[in-house]
Design a protein around this motif. Structure first.
Motif, short mmCIF file in Angstrom:
data_model
loop_
_atom_site.label_atom_id
_atom_site.label_comp_id
_atom_site.label_asym_id
_atom_site.label_seq_id
_atom_site.Cartn_x
_atom_site.Cartn_y
_atom_site.Cartn_z
N GLU A 56 0.82 -1.21 0.00
CA GLU A 56 0.00 0.00 0.00
C GLU A 56 0.85 1.26 0.00
OE1 GLU A 56 -3.44 1.45 2.95
OE2 GLU A 56 -3.96 -0.20 1.61
N ARG A 94 -11.52 0.48 -2.12
CA ARG A 94 -10.91 -0.81 -1.81
C ARG A 94 -11.96 -1.74 -1.21
NH1 ARG A 94 -6.12 -0.08 2.03
NH2 ARG A 94 -7.76 0.84 3.32
N TRP A 95 -11.86 -3.01 -1.57
CA TRP A 95 -12.67 -4.03 -0.92
C TRP A 95 -11.86 -5.31 -0.83
CZ3 TRP A 95 -17.01 -3.85 1.80
CH2 TRP A 95 -17.54 -5.07 2.21
N GLU A 96 -11.84 -5.88 0.35
CA GLU A 96 -11.13 -7.14 0.59
C GLU A 96 -12.10 -8.16 1.15
OE1 GLU A 96 -8.01 -7.57 -0.21
OE2 GLU A 96 -7.54 -5.45 -0.68
N ARG A 97 -11.99 -9.40 0.70
CA ARG A 97 -12.79 -10.46 1.27
C ARG A 97 -12.37 -10.69 2.71
NH1 ARG A 97 -11.53 -12.76 -3.60
NH2 ARG A 97 -9.96 -14.09 -2.62
N ALA A 104 -12.47 -2.34 4.39
CA ALA A 104 -11.28 -1.70 4.94
C ALA A 104 -11.43 -0.19 4.81
CB ALA A 104 -10.04 -2.19 4.19
N SER A 156 -8.81 -1.29 -5.63
CA SER A 156 -8.11 -2.47 -5.17
C SER A 156 -9.15 -3.46 -4.69
CB SER A 156 -7.12 -2.12 -4.05
OG SER A 156 -6.48 -3.28 -3.56
N LEU A 157 -9.30 -4.57 -5.40
CA LEU A 157 -10.37 -5.52 -5.15
C LEU A 157 -9.76 -6.88 -4.85
CD1 LEU A 157 -12.55 -4.40 -8.19
CD2 LEU A 157 -12.77 -3.62 -5.82
N SER A 158 -9.61 -7.15 -3.56
CA SER A 158 -8.99 -8.40 -3.12
C SER A 158 -7.65 -8.64 -3.83
CB SER A 158 -9.94 -9.57 -3.38
OG SER A 158 -11.11 -9.43 -2.61
N GLY A 159 -6.86 -7.58 -3.90
CA GLY A 159 -5.52 -7.69 -4.47
C GLY A 159 -5.43 -7.46 -5.96
N HIS A 188 -6.46 -5.00 -9.40
CA HIS A 188 -6.60 -3.55 -9.57
C HIS A 188 -7.22 -3.20 -10.92
CE1 HIS A 188 -3.43 -4.05 -6.53
NE2 HIS A 188 -3.91 -2.92 -6.04
N ALA A 195 -17.05 -8.06 -6.03
CA ALA A 195 -16.20 -7.17 -5.23
C ALA A 195 -16.27 -5.73 -5.72
CB ALA A 195 -14.76 -7.67 -5.27
#
Length: 422
Positions: free
Chosen positions: A239, A281-284, A314, A331-334, A336, A399
């Protein structure tokens, strides 16, 4: 008469040579050229900034990565081709700046997606040069930019990759005190970033670091955080790199919702200031697996990319969620990509946020068109099934939709006939 006509081009060429000679004094004042002679200690310092060790290598995917556009005058004429592995984050961030320039910065009669598809080869080069210069200028605190170019032949990259130190031996630094001069210089040497075999993405990353200065990058990072993560042969951006690309500072926490200490005069726009490019951004959730759906299902499970509808996202700075123009690095679960709108009023007029259009560019080779999404912030279809838990399988969404909801909570997103792919 015919003899005079045949000789006509000669004075034109002479005038061009004379003009170039007369410009030499201007260029001497504008930039300072110095050969990059780095001792072994500085070599190790650069390697430590990147990896926090002296053994990690740039893999062949990084060595081969450059800024290559899709064909001019095509559906994706404005779009860079996505690289492989960890380079995609850098390419996507530059892509966001390219879209900002093409839609909202350059002179244009109106903004619409079709205009992006009509971009020609010359406009592609101009857009890339502008995007690179803007990003380097921000990293330099708004008063300098450093451009790294290879001025010696580059030998083939070994299959296992190479260290940062082995690459810096072949580059030279061009330092500018005027953004326009830096942009013109990059434009004149755009093939160094576009051309195959020139390590364009690595050159740009090094230009960012030297624009910021290695000392200030070290201060941004602190004692332990690296710029790049190297694991099982894969090198990915942290990041801190995204923060450097979007805010001008390589802070590991620079994209969060707090102000960074020491961010003041002479610094680029930080997390408390609205910049030209935003971030979503979204992370599972940890341990959550992807759910594969079947085509034709009703918005519940899609393309193996589904995530719970209301699981906590996040945190991202409010200013980055609401940039000056509607362009966001996602940034979507790593992975882009770039989300953008063509209406410059979207983030300044609340009436525009009821029902609006967004577009998503992933840069993936298999995608031949820009994804078109319709966002409705006043439709509450999720309330029809109140008994289902927020993380139940029936409440899953792609995502990208979840990232959009971090900006417009509860919005519904239609893909307009396209199977969700992110």
């Amino acid at each position: 008469m015919s003899g005079r006509g045949a000789e006509h081009p000669a004075p034109t060429e002479l005038e061009e040579i004379t003009s170039r000679i007369s410009d030499l004094s201007k260029w001497r004042e504008i930039f300072n050229f110095r050969g990059l002679e780095i001792n072994s200690t500085t070599h190790q310092g650069l390697q430590q900034l990147l990896f926090r060790n002296t053994t990690s290598l740039f893999g062949w995917e990084w060595a081969a990565a450059n800024f290559s556009f899709h064909p001019a005058h095509s559906n994706l004429a404005y779009a860079l081709q996505a690289g492989k592995g960890g380079t995609r984050a850098i390419l996507a961030a530059v892509q966001a700046h390219i879209i900002t320039y093409l839609l909202f910065t350059r002179d244009t009669e109106r903004t619409h997606l079709e205009r992006l598809c009509r971009v020609g080869r010359r406009e592609q080069g101009q857009a890339l040069a502008t995007a690179l210069a803007e990003t380097l200028w921000a990293a330099g605190g708004g008063d300098r930019a450093v451009v790294c170019l290879v001025t010696a032949p580059v030998t083939a990259t070994p299959p296992e990759g190479f260290r940062a130190s082995s690459f810096t031996e072949k580059i030279r630094l061009f330092e500018f005190s005027e953004k326009a001069a830096a942009q013109e210089f990059i434009s004149d040497h755009i093939n160094c970033f576009e051309g195959e075999g020139n390590h364009g993405v690595i050159l740009f990353l090094f230009s960012l670091l030297f624009s910021r200065t290695l000392e200030r990058v070290q201060e941004d990072l602190g004692d332990t955080a690296p710029l790049l993560n190297a694991s099982s042969g894969n090198v990915t951006c942290t990041e801190a790199v995204l923060s450097l690309l979007l805010t001008g500072r390589a802070s590991p926490r620079g994209l969060g919702g707090h102000r960074e200490p020491g961010a003041g005069r002479g610094e680029a726009a930080g997390p408390g200031q609205r910049g030209p490019v935003g971030f979503l951004r979204w992370e599972r959730a940890p341990g959550q697996r992807q759910v594969r759906g079947t085509q034709g299902q009703r918005d519940t499970r899609t393309a193996g990319l589904a995530v719970p509808l209301q699981c906590p996202p996040a945190q991202v700075s409010p200013a980055l969620r609401s940039p000056r123009v509607p362009v966001w690095l996602c940034s979507l679960s790593g992975r882009h990509g770039v989300l953008f709108g063509t209406d410059c009023r979207l983030l300044s007029d609340w009436k525009s946020e009821r029902l609006f259009q967004l577009y998503f560019c992933s840069g993936q080779q298999e995608r031949t068109r820009t994804a078109h999404l319709t966002v409705d912030t006043h439709s509450h279809h999720w309330e029809e099934a109140p008994r289902e838990g927020p993380c139940s399988p029936g409440q899953r969404r792609p995502a990208l939709e979840m990232a959009i909801r971090t900006r417009w909570a509860g919005a519904t997103v239609s893909w307009n006939g396209t199977d969700p792919f992110f």
